[in-house]
Design a protein around this motif. Structure first.
Motif, PDB file in Angstrom:
ATOM      1  N   LEU A   1       0.831  -1.201   0.000  1.00 34.99           N
ATOM      2  CA  LEU A   1       0.000   0.000   0.000  1.00 34.99           C
ATOM      3  C   LEU A   1       0.869   1.256   0.000  1.00 34.99           C
ATOM      4  N   ALA A   2       1.926   1.248   0.800  1.00 31.47           N
ATOM      5  CA  ALA A   2       2.814   2.420   0.860  1.00 31.47           C
ATOM      6  C   ALA A   2       3.483   2.672  -0.480  1.00 31.47           C
ATOM      7  N   SER A   3       3.904   1.615  -1.178  1.00 30.86           N
ATOM      8  CA  SER A   3       4.575   1.820  -2.456  1.00 30.86           C
ATOM      9  C   SER A   3       3.595   2.277  -3.538  1.00 30.86           C
ATOM     10  N   ARG A   4       2.346   1.852  -3.442  1.00 32.39           N
ATOM     11  CA  ARG A   4       1.354   2.268  -4.450  1.00 32.39           C
ATOM     12  C   ARG A   4       0.866   3.700  -4.227  1.00 32.39           C
ATOM     13  N   THR A   5       0.973   4.198  -3.010  1.00 36.24           N
ATOM     14  CA  THR A   5       0.499   5.555  -2.708  1.00 36.24           C
ATOM     15  C   THR A   5       1.662   6.518  -2.486  1.00 36.24           C
ATOM     16  N   ARG A   6       2.832   6.200  -2.966  1.00 36.69           N
ATOM     17  CA  ARG A   6       4.018   7.005  -2.655  1.00 36.69           C
ATOM     18  C   ARG A   6       3.924   8.421  -3.183  1.00 36.69           C
ATOM     19  N   ARG A   7       3.179   8.656  -4.273  1.00 37.53           N
ATOM     20  CA  ARG A   7       3.037  10.020  -4.797  1.00 37.53           C
ATOM     21  C   ARG A   7       2.228  10.904  -3.851  1.00 37.53           C
ATOM     22  N   LEU A   8       1.444  10.305  -2.977  1.00 35.95           N
ATOM     23  CA  LEU A   8       0.591  11.054  -2.055  1.00 35.95           C
ATOM     24  C   LEU A   8       1.284  11.383  -0.736  1.00 35.95           C
ATOM     25  N   HIS A   9       2.466  10.855  -0.511  1.00 34.40           N
ATOM     26  CA  HIS A   9       3.146  11.050   0.768  1.00 34.40           C
ATOM     27  C   HIS A   9       3.645  12.489   0.880  1.00 34.40           C
TER      28      HIS A   9
END
Length: 139
Positions: A91-99
């Motif tokens: 999940l963290a790698s798929r949402t990395r642009r949102l971090h």
């Protein structure tokens, strides 16, 4: 160390060192100061019997900050369940642009002077499986 770790100020003293070992290298009587500090940190963290001003006392474990305790409980739960850890990594790698680039709230002071590490494009487990998984004798 002579006063023990019973008060808040005394309990904080073992953490006033980076444990780099320079004090041990220059100590004229070869006292392993980093090891002593690690033991004192352990005593502060775990509590237990101690001698304070000549009296035997029972130290309560250090409570720490509420947010730190909550984070450690969440980490213990996650690391105890490999499936949850794997799902969290993906999940963290798929949402990395949102971090965010900085942390909100109390974390703002920390991230104001440091960059948050970038989330990798793929979780370590996936990378390992792709590059070295299934290869016999690779070290």
């Amino acid at each position: 160390q002579l006063r023990g770790t019973g008060s808040a100020i005394d309990a904080s003293l073992p953490y006033a060192s980076s444990l780099c070992g320079a004090c041990y290298e220059v100590c004229p009587v070869a006292i392993d100061i980093p090891e002593v500090l690690v033991r004192l940190r352990e005593r502060v963290a775990e509590g237990g019997p101690a001698v304070r001003q000549g009296n035997r006392v029972l130290l309560r474990p250090a409570k720490g900050h509420a947010a730190e305790r909550a984070a450690m409980r969440a980490a213990r739960w996650t690391f105890g369940r490999p499936g949850a850890l794997r799902a969290g990594q993906r999940l963290a790698s798929r949402t990395r642009r949102l971090h965010p680039r900085t942390l909100p709230g109390p974390g703002r002071a920390w991230s104001g002077a440091r960059d948050l590490p970038a989330v990798p494009a793929e979780p370590f487990r996936d990378w390992w499986q792709r590059t070295r998984g299934g290869q016999e004798g690779t070290r």
